[in-house]
Each structure stands twice: as structure tokens, then as C-alpha cells.
Design an enzyme around this catalytic site. Structure first.
Site, PDB file in Angstrom:
ATOM      1  N   TYR A 199       0.850  -1.196   0.000  1.00 55.76           N
ATOM      2  CA  TYR A 199       0.000   0.000   0.000  1.00 55.76           C
ATOM      3  C   TYR A 199       0.883   1.243   0.000  1.00 55.76           C
ATOM      4  O   TYR A 199       1.848   1.318   0.760  1.00 55.76           O
ATOM      5  CB  TYR A 199      -0.898   0.021   1.248  1.00 55.76           C
ATOM      6  CG  TYR A 199      -1.676   1.310   1.406  1.00 55.76           C
ATOM      7  CD1 TYR A 199      -2.976   1.402   0.936  1.00 55.76           C
ATOM      8  CD2 TYR A 199      -1.096   2.436   1.995  1.00 55.76           C
ATOM      9  CE1 TYR A 199      -3.689   2.593   1.053  1.00 55.76           C
ATOM     10  CE2 TYR A 199      -1.796   3.630   2.105  1.00 55.76           C
ATOM     11  CZ  TYR A 199      -3.095   3.696   1.635  1.00 55.76           C
ATOM     12  OH  TYR A 199      -3.794   4.876   1.735  1.00 55.76           O
TER      13      TYR A 199
ATOM     14  N   GLU B 193      -3.854   7.382  -3.663  1.00 56.98           N
ATOM     15  CA  GLU B 193      -3.302   6.118  -3.170  1.00 56.98           C
ATOM     16  C   GLU B 193      -3.271   5.039  -4.224  1.00 56.98           C
ATOM     17  O   GLU B 193      -4.062   5.038  -5.162  1.00 56.98           O
ATOM     18  CB  GLU B 193      -4.048   5.628  -1.913  1.00 56.98           C
ATOM     19  CG  GLU B 193      -5.472   5.220  -2.151  1.00 56.98           C
ATOM     20  CD  GLU B 193      -6.150   4.632  -0.899  1.00 56.98           C
ATOM     21  OE1 GLU B 193      -5.775   4.982   0.223  1.00 56.98           O
ATOM     22  OE2 GLU B 193      -7.064   3.822  -1.092  1.00 56.98           O
TER      23      GLU B 193
END
Ligand code: GDP
Ligand code: MN
Length: 381
Positions: A101, A189
Site C-alpha cells: 500500500y 493512493e
């Protein structure tokens, strides 16, 4: 403003982030044609403004064009978190060795962009943060210098032990930061950032949220808005220049001023109720805004009582009263309404309301208590 994955990917690709190609389909046949063109196993992905599409069944592998068509047929029209899927992204499937991530948000507490990275990607980062916080690394960026290479490398090594992969991730993070800044984003993101079996680092998902206040000077970004993917109430509110956020409760609130709107919501909660929305009709409210506000609130089936809380400073309370009368004449209310107003032209407002069968009080506590009781199906106190 939320944008779709495929739009965020275009922005990141333009900065040089490695992302597999992809095309958008609105019908199963289009999805089939795109899959045929790629000639490999593809992923069919729901394009809605919601996370967790994978878990909801909105991300599926298709081995053949025919399978892509069938899967697109199932995903198109599907509801994910209350949003209808109108488009799918069809993209060649990558083999995945590991998922990480990588994200950057505008952090209010730090008053700066803050990177958050984790080698435990793919799943909810909130879950990782709650259960295994040691697997998350944060870094505040000084916007005078941007994300420096040594900082990006530090984050890269937190994700990968391999030098080449750490370098690749560092370069991706610098590009992500550039895209974040250039787009006026409040969040950008990549989840998952994957390593393929060949050791390449690629972004398979992208999410960006754009700060609405940045849109005026970025017409190209503003043009990415997809109204068909937004809640109809929020679209109407924006077009009427109202600040509106839908919530889950049953007391519809119409308030002027953000501070008073917050105070009103607090008071609704304090007296045991639940606000159905945040709605600020703004400073100088003309009757039209009140009409729009009432239309938006009454369209919400959850609303069981309506509470007006108006403090007349620049706002003339008689304007608000006229708006209430006009709106309810056109569309008689099906739920009770409680009106609290005080300030500029209060006497005139009360007179207008009385003449039209409404009552109004100047006491905020009393009005909120009444609205909460009415929303619960009780009598007004
Ligand atoms: P989200 O659930 O809305 O975040 O959607 P994602 O795009 O992140 O997809 C969810 C999951 O599907 C990912 O974490 C991957 O495990 C899987 N996935 C997505 N794209 C691919 C792909 O190209 N190949 C493979 N094997 N899995 C993928
Ligand atoms: Mn994802």
C-alpha cells in the site's frame, strides 16, 4: 470530488507511474471487444466511487473474451455501497507476487501531505492500522522541498528489501506526490502496488480525491467529475450553491452558516436524535436556496422531521420564511417541520409564517428537542 480509478490511473500514468493499460466499457459487448484486443486474461473492474470493490464482487478475472462479457454483464448494474455500476475498466491481469500500500493524504494535524506506506497492501489499510500498526510507516512532506529521493528510498526500503524494487517504489512515490500536488488532491493512493513474479513494481489500483476548492483553477481536473456516479442530492445541492453532506439519521436540518450547522447537529445528537444531513444555506440566502434545500431534504426517505435553524445576520429571516412558504406551497410537506429563527427581520418572518399556518420559535434548544421528538414519531414537546 471523487474520481474513478481509470481517471486516477490516467493522471498517474501521465506522471510516469507504471500501470497496465486499460479501457472503459459501458456494455458487456464492449468489455468483450476490449478483452479480445488485449488477448490475455483480463480483470473487469467496477468503476464506482467506493473502496472495497473486490470484496463486494466488483473486481473479477476473466480468462476469455466471452467470460469478460459475462462478468461485465454481472458487474454492470450491480450496487456497491449504494452506488450503481455504470462502467467497468477492462485491464490485462497481472500476476502478483506481493501487494503493498502506498498513499499520500493532506493531513490536517500535520498541515502537510503525509505519506503512508505498508508492505501489507491489497486489503483495507484501516484494518492494518488498527491491528498491526507496526506495518505502517508515515512520512510528513515539507512542501518547500517535496518528497526527497532519500526519503522516498527510506519508504521504498520499508516496503521491499530488494534494492531495485525499493528504487522502483521510491520513484513511483515521487511521481505519486507530483500527481497529488498537480491535481489539487486531498488523497492519492495505490492499493495494491504489486511486485510481479518477474520483480517488476506496478500499480494495479488507484484512487484520488480532489479538494473541491482546487477545481476552479484546474478546469481539466474539474471536467473529470462524473455526476452520474454521485448521489443525486449532492449534485442538486452543489448546483444550488448549498453545502450539503448526507448522513444516516432522520432529522433533516436546514441551517445558515457552517458553525451553526455543526452546533445544530451536535444539539440534535445531545437530545438523542440523529441528523439526516449537514446543510448550510450560506450567508445571504435568497428564497430560491431555501426551496432547493427543502426539495433535497424531502427527497430523502429517511427524513421524519425537518428542522430549520436560522440566525439572521446578513441572512434576512423573512427571505427564509418566504422560501419556506413558496417551497411548501409547491410541494406540501409530508413530514412535520420545526422552525427556529431569530435576528434580522424576525418580526416580519414570524408574521409571514403565522399567516401561512407555520409556527416559529426563537429558542434553539426547544426547537431541536421538538424536532427530535417528532422524528421519533412522538408529539412535539
Ligand atoms: P478495491 O477492492 O476496490 O480496492 O479494488 P482493487 O483494484 O484493489 O482490486 C482488489 C484486489 O483484486 C486486489 O487487491 C488484487 O488482489 C486483485 N486484483 C486486481 N487486479 C488484479 C490483477 O491484475 N491480477 C490479479 N491476479 N489480481 C488482481
Ligand atoms: Mn484497491
Amino acid at each position: 470530488m471523487n474520481i474513478h480509478e481509470y481517471q486516477a490511473k490516467e493522471i498517474l500514468r501521465a506522471q510516469g507511474v507504471p500501470i497496465p493499460p486499460g479501457e472503459v466499457a459501458t456494455t458487456p459487448e464492449q468489455a468483450e471487444a476490449i478483452a479480445k484486443k488485449f488477448g490475455t486474461t483480463v480483470v473487469v473492474k467496477a468503476q464506482v466511487h467506493a473502496g472495497g470493490r473486490g470484496k463486494a464482487g466488483g473486481v473479477k478475472l476473466a480468462r476469455t473474451p466471452a467470460e469478460a462479457r459475462d462478468i461485465a454483464g454481472k458487474i454492470l448494474g450491480m450496487q456497491i455501497k449504494g452506488l450503481t455500476v455504470l462502467r467497468v475498466l477492462v485491464t490485462p491481469a497481472e500476476e502478483i507476487a506481493s501487494e503493498a500500500y502506498v498513499g499520500v493524504i493532506l493531513d490536517r494535524a500535520s498541515k502537510a501531505p503525509v505519506f503512508m506506506v505498508s508492505p501489507a497492501g491489497g486489503i483495507d489499510i484501516e484494518e492494518v492500522a488498527a491491528k498491526t500498526p507496526e506495518k505502517i510507516r508515515r512520512l510528513r512532506v515539507d512542501t518547500r522541498y517535496g518528497l526527497q529521493t532519500y526519503q522516498a528510498m527510506e519508504l521504498g526500503f520499508f516496503l521491499y528489501a530488494d534494492l531495485k524494487q525499493a528504487r522502483a517504489a521510491a520513484s513511483i512515490m515521487q511521481k505519486l506526490y507530483a500527481a497529488f500536488m498537480a491535481s489539487g488532491a486531498s488523497l492519492a493512493e495505490i492499493n495494491p502496488l504489486v511486485v510481479t513474479p518477474k520483480g517488476e513494481v506496478v500499480a494495479l489500483d488507484a484512487k484520488m480525491v480532489i479538494d473541491d476548492n482546487e477545481l476552479d483553477r484546474r478546469p481539466a481536473i474539474a471536467a473529470l467529475r462524473d455526476e452520474s456516479a454521485e448521489a443525486p442530492s449532492e449534485v442538486e445541492a452543489r448546483n444550488a450553491s448549498l453545502t450539503f453532506i448526507k448522513l444516516d439519521g432522520n432529522v433533516g436540518c436546514v441551517v445558515n452558516g457552517a458553525g451553526l450547522a455543526m452546533a445544530t447537529m451536535d444539539l440534535v445528537k445531545y437530545y438523542g436524535g440523529d441528523p439526516a444531513n449537514f446543510l448550510d444555506i450560506g450567508g445571504s440566502s435568497n428564497p430560491d436556496k431555501v426551496v432547493a434545500a427543502l426539495r433535497i431534504i424531502t427527497a430523502d426517505q429517511n427524513v421524519k422531521a425537518i428542522l430549520f435553524n436560522i440566525f439572521g445576520g446578513i441572512t434576512r429571516t423573512d427571505d427564509v420564511a418566504n422560501g419556506i412558504v413558496t417551497a411548501t406551497r409547491a410541494n406540501p410537506l409530508k413530514v412535520p417541520i420545526v422552525i427556529r429563527l431569530t435576528g434580522t427581520n424576525e418580526d416580519i418572518a414570524v408574521k409571514i409564517l403565522k399567516e401561512n399556518g407555520f409556527s416559529a420559535s426563537a429558542d434553539m434548544d426547544e426547537a431541536v428537542k421538538q424536532a427530535v421528538a417528532l422524528a421519533k414519531g412522538g408529539k412535539a414537546a
